[in-house]
Design a protein around this motif. Structure first.
Motif, PDB file in Angstrom:
ATOM      1  N   LEU A 183      32.805  39.729 -12.380  1.00  0.00           N
ATOM      2  CA  LEU A 183      33.621  40.715 -11.664  1.00  0.00           C
ATOM      3  C   LEU A 183      33.159  42.137 -11.970  1.00  0.00           C
ATOM      4  O   LEU A 183      33.133  42.996 -11.082  1.00  0.00           O
ATOM      5  N   LYS A 184      32.793  42.374 -13.216  1.00  0.00           N
ATOM      6  CA  LYS A 184      32.312  43.703 -13.583  1.00  0.00           C
ATOM      7  C   LYS A 184      31.024  44.039 -12.846  1.00  0.00           C
ATOM      8  O   LYS A 184      30.854  45.150 -12.330  1.00  0.00           O
ATOM      9  N   LYS A 186      31.794  44.761  -9.232  1.00  0.00           N
ATOM     10  CA  LYS A 186      32.482  46.033  -9.024  1.00  0.00           C
ATOM     11  C   LYS A 186      31.529  47.222  -9.116  1.00  0.00           C
ATOM     12  O   LYS A 186      31.682  48.216  -8.390  1.00  0.00           O
ATOM     13  N   GLU A 187      30.535  47.138 -10.009  1.00  0.00           N
ATOM     14  CA  GLU A 187      29.640  48.266 -10.237  1.00  0.00           C
ATOM     15  C   GLU A 187      28.797  48.539  -8.997  1.00  0.00           C
ATOM     16  O   GLU A 187      28.119  47.652  -8.488  1.00  0.00           O
ATOM     17  N   ASN A 188      28.848  49.764  -8.536  1.00  0.00           N
ATOM     18  CA  ASN A 188      28.095  50.149  -7.334  1.00  0.00           C
ATOM     19  C   ASN A 188      26.695  50.615  -7.731  1.00  0.00           C
ATOM     20  O   ASN A 188      26.269  51.723  -7.446  1.00  0.00           O
ATOM     21  N   GLN A 196      25.450  43.159  -6.776  1.00  0.00           N
ATOM     22  CA  GLN A 196      26.775  42.816  -6.268  1.00  0.00           C
ATOM     23  C   GLN A 196      26.747  41.517  -5.477  1.00  0.00           C
ATOM     24  O   GLN A 196      27.654  40.687  -5.583  1.00  0.00           O
ATOM     25  N   GLY A 238      40.835  40.294 -10.216  1.00  0.00           N
ATOM     26  CA  GLY A 238      39.720  40.238  -9.299  1.00  0.00           C
ATOM     27  C   GLY A 238      40.056  40.673  -7.888  1.00  0.00           C
ATOM     28  O   GLY A 238      39.185  41.164  -7.161  1.00  0.00           O
ATOM     29  N   ILE A 274      39.483  44.372  -7.142  1.00  0.00           N
ATOM     30  CA  ILE A 274      38.042  44.633  -7.191  1.00  0.00           C
ATOM     31  C   ILE A 274      37.383  44.211  -5.889  1.00  0.00           C
ATOM     32  O   ILE A 274      36.576  44.948  -5.311  1.00  0.00           O
ATOM     33  N   GLN A 279      38.317  46.603  -3.108  1.00  0.00           N
ATOM     34  CA  GLN A 279      37.609  47.876  -3.264  1.00  0.00           C
ATOM     35  C   GLN A 279      36.171  47.778  -2.755  1.00  0.00           C
ATOM     36  O   GLN A 279      35.696  48.653  -2.032  1.00  0.00           O
ATOM     37  N   VAL A 280      35.481  46.707  -3.114  1.00  0.00           N
ATOM     38  CA  VAL A 280      34.104  46.511  -2.648  1.00  0.00           C
ATOM     39  C   VAL A 280      34.081  46.308  -1.145  1.00  0.00           C
ATOM     40  O   VAL A 280      33.188  46.811  -0.446  1.00  0.00           O
ATOM     41  N   SER A 340      31.185  49.516   1.030  1.00  0.00           N
ATOM     42  CA  SER A 340      29.949  49.021   0.426  1.00  0.00           C
ATOM     43  C   SER A 340      28.940  48.792   1.545  1.00  0.00           C
ATOM     44  O   SER A 340      29.299  48.780   2.727  1.00  0.00           O
TER      45      SER A 340
END
Length: 611
Positions: A201-202, A205-207, A213, A238, A241, A244-245, A249
């Protein structure tokens, strides 16, 4: 074994303490001095490794602790064995030496245990690359602790790389986990139990890089095919997250995010509700409608075009947000709403999205339609939210323009919304009003699919949708009856059965216009078609008998009923149908009584199948 809540440094301090005790006991040994010194040589190596690991653990902010705790627990047991053995070699009385007999075989056994712990510690230090830098990449060697289950060490190595490694190593490890998860459910269970979800998940989430991703999303999708595993993702926060993505994105990442929404919503009703609470429906509808209405500014649905209706809807939403922001008690809500609205807009990736390949755009729409389908499935509240975002207009347009999987997913979404409307009067009145452009557009496309398409995977959801909406059609709207009657004798049994079930919803007592609809069914030659349907097989007879009873009750004076000998047909209903479905016994009895009132003179004898 130490508690899982204990700090990793504290947990590693216990085997260090055991090693120091072994040192003291070796110094005090009076017998088997050589063997004791051999024990100390290995313990000393372990002690140095432990201190290196402690220094690394205390300076690493995001440490993957699962294998460390497992190895430390096993190491502690082996050191306890060694300490017990070495202590027996101290100066003791003759009686105690007789009771505590020590042999070289005992030392060989303990030395083997300690060598196994050395192998485990070497493996740990290798996967963590304890020189003070990040994780040293994927390590596929096999530590002794995982000799009975090699999958365990691979999963540990991959998760450690995802959580602590360089970006390329994290991507590779995520792809490896996805491949393992794809193989079987046992691998999925191991990945989840060993703590694989949080680092995935981390990474998702990181762009940082779309490839990273996408790799994380693929692994999560393979894991999310079971209620318990999906609930683990939900419990790790999750859902926000993923939303948000999904909101902003690159398109290829949004495809994976939409797939993950669909998979999680499909298997867990809690996830289904959480996605709606996090406002996932709005960005899904926005992405689904991307490029859909650009070439249709002049197309009309009722008195307004789809485009103009969507524009009006956007303006109303903006005004509503402004009004909400002026209310002191609603500030937190309006701020949250504004954030969600912002996340649904194309944002920084607008140009990328416009220049993306058509195949990618199509895949995104397919995934978004599947996600909306799963969110709407069995959920009145989610179906209402889709209709409130003008999602039905978009779905209708895509059913009209598209084909294949996208068209099918849109039809399935409409089918779920219609089913929700069937069970909820408020949703039915709000979303399927007679003068609603969205409702008109949907019905037009459903009828077009029923009339023009031969694919049962398209026909069946369209027929089901019309049946679910039966109570929304006025008596004059007979154009929906004809196509259903036509399909009662469809060559495919599944299509014919769904057509009969849909007609039952028009003719049943719960429908306020059941008499008018029953007469319309008969006018479209429904009785001859239904009599043929009853001759198919026992599996399809039940619904045919029910519809025939409804028609007899609500239009019993029709000449068509007498001409087709419906009374005789109902009297001759096979006993197995009644015995297997006793709930229709009373309905058949009422239909027979009603028919006898109008056609009593047409037969000389009546034979009842009731005892």
């Amino acid at each position: 074994m130490a508690s899982e809540d204990q700090r990793i440094e504290d947990e590693l301090s216990y085997p260090i303490l055991l090693a120091e005790r072994i040192r003291k006991s070796v110094d005090e040994a009076e017998s088997f001095k050589f063997e004791c010194s051999e024990v100390w040589k290995i313990v000393d190596r372990l002690l140095q490794m432990l201190r290196t690991l402690v220094r690394f653990a205390s300076t690493t902010p995001s440490l993957y602790e699962v294998p460390i705790r497992r190895v430390a627990a096993e190491l502690s047991k082996n050191l306890e064995r060694a300490l017990t053995l070495v202590r027996k070699c101290k100066r003791q009385s003759f009686l105690r030496r007789v009771v505590n007999i020590v042999s070289t075989a005992d030392f060989r056994k303990v030395l083997n245990f300690l060598e196994a712990s050395v192998g485990d510690m070497k493996w740990l230090l290798t996967i963590f690359n304890t020189d003070g830098t990040a994780c040293g990449g994927i390590e596929l060697s096999l530590p002794p602790i995982a000799s009975n289950d090699p999958m365990l060490s691979w999963v540990w190595s991959f998760i450690a790389s995802i959580q602590m490694g360089q970006l390329n190593d994290r991507i590779e490890a995520a792809n490896e986990l996805a491949a393992l998860a794809q193989d079987n459910d046992r691998n999925k269970k191991i990945i989840v139990e060993e703590g694989g979800i949080p680092p995935l998940l981390k990474l998702f989430k990181e762009n940082t890089l779309p490839t990273a991703q996408m790799a994380a999303a693929n692994a999560l999708c393979h894991l999310a095919n079971d209620l318990d595993r999906v609930r683990m993702i939900v419990n790790e926060l999750g859902v926000p997250i993923v939303v948000q993505v999904l909101g902003d994105s690159p398109m290829r990442v949004q495809i994976r995010a939409a797939n993950l929404v669909a998979r999680m919503a499909e298997h867990d009703p809690v996830a289904q509700e959480d996605f709606a609470r996090e406002n996932a429906i709005r960005p899904l509808v926005t992405l689904l409608s991307f490029d859909t209405f650009d070439d249709d500014h002049t197309g009309q649905l009722g008195k307004q075009s789809i485009h103009s209706i969507m524009q009006i809807n956007k303006e109303l939403e903006k005004k509503s947000m402004v009004r909400s922001s002026n209310r002191p008690l609603m500030n937190s809500y309006s701020n949250s709403y504004s954030h969600m609205e912002g996340s649904s807009r194309p944002g920084n990736h607008r140009k990328e999205r416009e220049n993306e390949e058509p195949e990618v755009k199509l895949k995104l729409k397919v995934s978004c339609a599947k996600a909306l389908w799963m969110l709407a499935k069995g959920s009145v509240s989610n179906s209402r939210k889709i209709t409130e975002t003008k999602g039905m207009l978009c779905l209708a347009k895509l059913v009209e323009k598209e084909q294949g999987e996208l068209q099918q997913n849109c039809l399935m979404t409409i089918m779920e919304i219609a089913a929700a409307a069937e069970s909820n009067a408020d949703l039915r009145r709000a979303a399927f009003k007679t003068n609603s452009p969205a409702a008109k557009a949907v019905v037009e496309q459903l009828l077009r699919v029923i009339k023009e398409f031969e694919d049962p995977f398209l026909k069946i959801p369209a027929i089901k949708s019309i049946g679910s909406l039966a109570r929304t059609f006025p008596a004059r709207e007979t154009r929906v009856i004809g196509p259903l009657v036509t399909h009662v004798n469809h060559i495919m049994s599944g299509v014919a059965t769904e057509a009969v079930i849909a007609l039952c919803k028009f003719a049943c007592q719960e429908n306020f216009l059941c008499v008018e609809h029953s007469k319309a069914i008969i006018e479209f030659n429904g009785i001859p078609a239904l009599m043929k349907f009853l001759r198919r097989n026992e599996d399809t007879q039940l619904h045919g008998v029910i519809l025939l009873c409804y028609l007899a009750l609500h239009a019993g004076n029709s000449d068509s009923l007498e001409q087709e000998r419906v009374l005789t047909a109902l009297e001759g209903v096979d006993r197995t149908v009644i015995s297997q479905h006793p709930e229709i016994k009373e309905l058949v009895s009422k239909a027979l009584i009603h028919l006898n009132l109008y056609h009593a003179g047409s037969h000389s004898q009546r034979i009842s199948y009731y005892p």
